[in-house]
Design a protein around this motif. Sequence first.
Motif, PDB file in Angstrom:
ATOM      1  N   VAL A 165      41.093  42.004  35.509  1.00  0.00           N
ATOM      2  CA  VAL A 165      41.547  43.148  34.723  1.00  0.00           C
ATOM      3  C   VAL A 165      40.382  43.627  33.880  1.00  0.00           C
ATOM      4  O   VAL A 165      39.786  42.852  33.123  1.00  0.00           O
ATOM      5  CB  VAL A 165      42.748  42.782  33.833  1.00  0.00           C
ATOM      6  CG1 VAL A 165      43.137  43.955  32.950  1.00  0.00           C
ATOM      7  CG2 VAL A 165      43.920  42.338  34.675  1.00  0.00           C
ATOM      8  N   ASN A 166      40.053  44.907  34.013  1.00  0.00           N
ATOM      9  CA  ASN A 166      39.025  45.523  33.192  1.00  0.00           C
ATOM     10  C   ASN A 166      39.663  45.805  31.834  1.00  0.00           C
ATOM     11  O   ASN A 166      40.607  46.587  31.731  1.00  0.00           O
ATOM     12  CB  ASN A 166      38.548  46.821  33.854  1.00  0.00           C
ATOM     13  CG  ASN A 166      37.452  47.500  33.079  1.00  0.00           C
ATOM     14  OD1 ASN A 166      37.510  47.598  31.862  1.00  0.00           O
ATOM     15  ND2 ASN A 166      36.464  47.981  33.789  1.00  0.00           N
ATOM     16  N   HIS A 167      39.173  45.145  30.796  1.00  0.00           N
ATOM     17  CA  HIS A 167      39.815  45.246  29.483  1.00  0.00           C
ATOM     18  C   HIS A 167      39.618  46.606  28.830  1.00  0.00           C
ATOM     19  O   HIS A 167      40.376  46.967  27.938  1.00  0.00           O
ATOM     20  CB  HIS A 167      39.333  44.121  28.571  1.00  0.00           C
ATOM     21  CG  HIS A 167      39.762  42.778  29.074  1.00  0.00           C
ATOM     22  ND1 HIS A 167      41.064  42.359  29.058  1.00  0.00           N
ATOM     23  CD2 HIS A 167      39.071  41.778  29.663  1.00  0.00           C
ATOM     24  CE1 HIS A 167      41.164  41.155  29.579  1.00  0.00           C
ATOM     25  NE2 HIS A 167      39.966  40.773  29.972  1.00  0.00           N
TER      26      HIS A 167
ATOM     27  N   ASP B 147      40.188  45.421  38.822  1.00  0.00           N
ATOM     28  CA  ASP B 147      38.914  45.706  39.473  1.00  0.00           C
ATOM     29  C   ASP B 147      38.492  44.566  40.379  1.00  0.00           C
ATOM     30  O   ASP B 147      39.012  43.450  40.289  1.00  0.00           O
ATOM     31  CB  ASP B 147      37.795  45.894  38.438  1.00  0.00           C
ATOM     32  CG  ASP B 147      37.898  47.177  37.654  1.00  0.00           C
ATOM     33  OD1 ASP B 147      38.717  48.039  38.002  1.00  0.00           O
ATOM     34  OD2 ASP B 147      37.146  47.321  36.674  1.00  0.00           O
ATOM     35  N   VAL B 148      37.517  44.858  41.210  1.00  0.00           N
ATOM     36  CA  VAL B 148      36.876  43.866  42.055  1.00  0.00           C
ATOM     37  C   VAL B 148      35.400  44.250  42.149  1.00  0.00           C
ATOM     38  O   VAL B 148      35.054  45.430  42.094  1.00  0.00           O
ATOM     39  CB  VAL B 148      37.544  43.802  43.451  1.00  0.00           C
ATOM     40  CG1 VAL B 148      37.323  45.062  44.242  1.00  0.00           C
ATOM     41  CG2 VAL B 148      37.106  42.596  44.218  1.00  0.00           C
TER      42      VAL B 148
ATOM     43  N   LYS C 232      28.659  46.349  42.158  1.00  0.00           N
ATOM     44  CA  LYS C 232      29.358  47.528  41.668  1.00  0.00           C
ATOM     45  C   LYS C 232      30.837  47.192  41.565  1.00  0.00           C
ATOM     46  O   LYS C 232      31.418  46.606  42.477  1.00  0.00           O
ATOM     47  CB  LYS C 232      29.148  48.718  42.605  1.00  0.00           C
ATOM     48  CG  LYS C 232      29.725  49.995  42.052  1.00  0.00           C
ATOM     49  CD  LYS C 232      29.247  51.214  42.798  1.00  0.00           C
ATOM     50  CE  LYS C 232      29.877  52.437  42.133  1.00  0.00           C
ATOM     51  NZ  LYS C 232      29.578  53.662  42.816  1.00  0.00           N
ATOM     52  N   ALA C 233      31.452  47.548  40.435  1.00  0.00           N
ATOM     53  CA  ALA C 233      32.877  47.301  40.217  1.00  0.00           C
ATOM     54  C   ALA C 233      33.677  48.509  40.673  1.00  0.00           C
ATOM     55  O   ALA C 233      33.272  49.659  40.463  1.00  0.00           O
ATOM     56  CB  ALA C 233      33.140  47.030  38.741  1.00  0.00           C
ATOM     57  N   TYR C 234      34.811  48.242  41.320  1.00  0.00           N
ATOM     58  CA  TYR C 234      35.699  49.297  41.795  1.00  0.00           C
ATOM     59  C   TYR C 234      37.117  48.999  41.348  1.00  0.00           C
ATOM     60  O   TYR C 234      37.545  47.844  41.347  1.00  0.00           O
ATOM     61  CB  TYR C 234      35.704  49.357  43.325  1.00  0.00           C
ATOM     62  CG  TYR C 234      34.435  49.875  43.929  1.00  0.00           C
ATOM     63  CD1 TYR C 234      34.251  51.236  44.145  1.00  0.00           C
ATOM     64  CD2 TYR C 234      33.422  49.002  44.295  1.00  0.00           C
ATOM     65  CE1 TYR C 234      33.077  51.713  44.715  1.00  0.00           C
ATOM     66  CE2 TYR C 234      32.248  49.474  44.865  1.00  0.00           C
ATOM     67  CZ  TYR C 234      32.085  50.828  45.069  1.00  0.00           C
ATOM     68  OH  TYR C 234      30.923  51.284  45.630  1.00  0.00           O
TER      69      TYR C 234
END
Length: 95
Positions: free
Chosen positions: A50-52, A58-59, A68-70
């Motif tokens: 979880v992107n806070h 995200d992964v 790179k995060a998506y």
Amino acid sequence: MIKLEVWKDIKGYEGSYQVSNYGNVRSLDRYILVNGHERLIKGCRLRKRVNHKTKYVDVNLYKNGIRKAYHIHRLVAMCFLDDYNEALEVNHIDR
């Protein structure tokens, strides 16, 4: 009725990563060069986080050593919608 999990290559990461219609992301078996020797890296399901800042799941994907995060809901839309573009609003909460 049980719906089958369908996997599709992620655009730009073909042969390395896939995303499913259930929002799972996996890496594929691949060979890399280590000290001049080919080494098999086994594929696996990737860990979601979880992107806070955004509260989205995200992964991280890697290409040529660059991470790179998506957002996973965006990856699913990109791979499963024929008319996907970045301007689309993706309803991922209950659909």
